[in-house]
Motif scaffolding. Structure first.
Motif, PDB file in Angstrom:
ATOM      1  N   GLY A  44       0.803  -1.212   0.000  1.00  0.00           N
ATOM      2  CA  GLY A  44       0.000   0.000   0.000  1.00  0.00           C
ATOM      3  C   GLY A  44       0.840   1.268   0.000  1.00  0.00           C
ATOM      4  N   GLY A  45       0.204   2.362  -0.364  1.00  0.00           N
ATOM      5  CA  GLY A  45       0.873   3.658  -0.440  1.00  0.00           C
ATOM      6  C   GLY A  45       0.238   4.466  -1.551  1.00  0.00           C
ATOM      7  N   PHE A  46       0.466   5.764  -1.554  1.00  0.00           N
ATOM      8  CA  PHE A  46      -0.146   6.621  -2.570  1.00  0.00           C
ATOM      9  C   PHE A  46       0.540   6.464  -3.927  1.00  0.00           C
ATOM     10  N   LEU A  47      -0.140   6.944  -4.965  1.00  0.00           N
ATOM     11  CA  LEU A  47       0.368   6.879  -6.332  1.00  0.00           C
ATOM     12  C   LEU A  47       1.738   7.558  -6.415  1.00  0.00           C
ATOM     13  N   SER A  48       2.669   6.890  -7.085  1.00  0.00           N
ATOM     14  CA  SER A  48       4.032   7.394  -7.320  1.00  0.00           C
ATOM     15  C   SER A  48       4.928   7.342  -6.087  1.00  0.00           C
ATOM     16  N   TRP A  49       4.506   6.628  -5.058  1.00  0.00           N
ATOM     17  CA  TRP A  49       5.352   6.497  -3.863  1.00  0.00           C
ATOM     18  C   TRP A  49       6.294   5.297  -3.963  1.00  0.00           C
ATOM     19  N   GLY A  50       6.128   4.462  -4.997  1.00  0.00           N
ATOM     20  CA  GLY A  50       7.096   3.384  -5.211  1.00  0.00           C
ATOM     21  C   GLY A  50       6.566   1.974  -5.040  1.00  0.00           C
TER      22      GLY A  50
ATOM     23  N   VAL B 114      -7.121   0.265   3.111  1.00  0.00           N
ATOM     24  CA  VAL B 114      -6.897  -1.172   2.902  1.00  0.00           C
ATOM     25  C   VAL B 114      -7.797  -2.021   3.797  1.00  0.00           C
ATOM     26  N   ASP B 115      -8.563  -1.400   4.689  1.00  0.00           N
ATOM     27  CA  ASP B 115      -9.430  -2.148   5.605  1.00  0.00           C
ATOM     28  C   ASP B 115     -10.348  -3.105   4.857  1.00  0.00           C
ATOM     29  N   TYR B 116     -10.951  -2.613   3.767  1.00  0.00           N
ATOM     30  CA  TYR B 116     -11.908  -3.426   3.018  1.00  0.00           C
ATOM     31  C   TYR B 116     -11.230  -4.675   2.450  1.00  0.00           C
ATOM     32  N   ILE B 117     -10.076  -4.494   1.841  1.00  0.00           N
ATOM     33  CA  ILE B 117      -9.362  -5.629   1.261  1.00  0.00           C
ATOM     34  C   ILE B 117      -9.045  -6.667   2.328  1.00  0.00           C
ATOM     35  N   ILE B 118      -8.584  -6.216   3.485  1.00  0.00           N
ATOM     36  CA  ILE B 118      -8.211  -7.140   4.554  1.00  0.00           C
ATOM     37  C   ILE B 118      -9.416  -7.939   5.029  1.00  0.00           C
TER      38      ILE B 118
END
Length: 206
Positions: free
Chosen positions: A11-17, A96-100
């Motif tokens: 997880g992380g925001f767009l363009s954070w790697g 990410v709560d939903y995915i988990i």
């Protein structure tokens, strides 16, 4: 007994790697024998390495957002592809709560959660978008603060302290840039190539 499929989240925001991290992570941890599905919930500037795409045991599936990763979707992927591992590149603007929750309901087993954060802006995002950032940070097994070469020593130290307070159990690493991911992963005490594969093999034989 059916093979257990580990489902890992990056997880992380767009363009954070995130995608760059996944490329390095695959180089270190994947085994030739395993079938691996990569689910991408957003499209960034980086792409999965072509050498991985040429292998029939690495399957890429693309979705628009995290809400599409349901119990039914995961079970369909597990039943059809029979993977050893699923790696989900989560959409950065959704929690990410939903995915988990969906992973726990599915035939998959939640594996490692990785938070890839940008050292230049993560403190701002925590303050302004905490409802998205905090669940990821709280759930992460490993946190990598990226682009640390662009910030001062003092800010580097402050970020590590802040993130350590938000998640006392996570391993926190700092990278100068995305090019540093391979070194961090391959030398990490947490992600050990040989040991990791032995654990996965043992689980999948269960």
């Amino acid at each position: 007994m059916k093979k257990i499929c580990s489902v890992e989240i990056v997880g992380g925001f767009l363009s954070w790697g995130k995608t760059s991290f996944i490329n390095s992570y695959l180089e270190v941890t994947r085994s030739i024998e395993e079938i691996l599905v990569i689910i991408q919930c957003e499209k960034g500037n980086s792409k999965i390495n072509e050498e991985f795409l040429s292998e029939d045991k690495i399957i890429i599936k693309q979705f628009k957002n995290n809400d599409e990763i349901t119990e039914r979707t995961l079970n369909r992927i597990i039943n059809f592809n029979n993977p050893n591992r699923i790696i989900i590149e989560a959409n950065g603007v959704q929690s990410v709560d939903y995915i988990i929750r969906e992973i726990h309901k599915s035939r998959g087993r939640l594996g490692a959660v990785f938070a890839i954060l940008d050292g230049k802006t993560v403190d701002i995002f925590i303050r302004s978008m905490g409802v998205i950032m905090l669940p990821l940070i709280h759930m992460a097994n490993m946190i990598i603060i990226n682009n640390c070469e662009d910030i001062s020593y003092e800010k580097n130290r402050e970020l590590k302290v802040l993130l350590g307070q938000l998640n006392k159990e996570a391993y926190i690493e700092q990278s100068s840039s995305s090019k540093d991911f391979y070194r961090i992963i391959s030398s990490s005490r947490v992600i050990n190539k040989g040991l990791y594969k032995k654990i996965i093999d043992f689980i999948n034989r269960g």
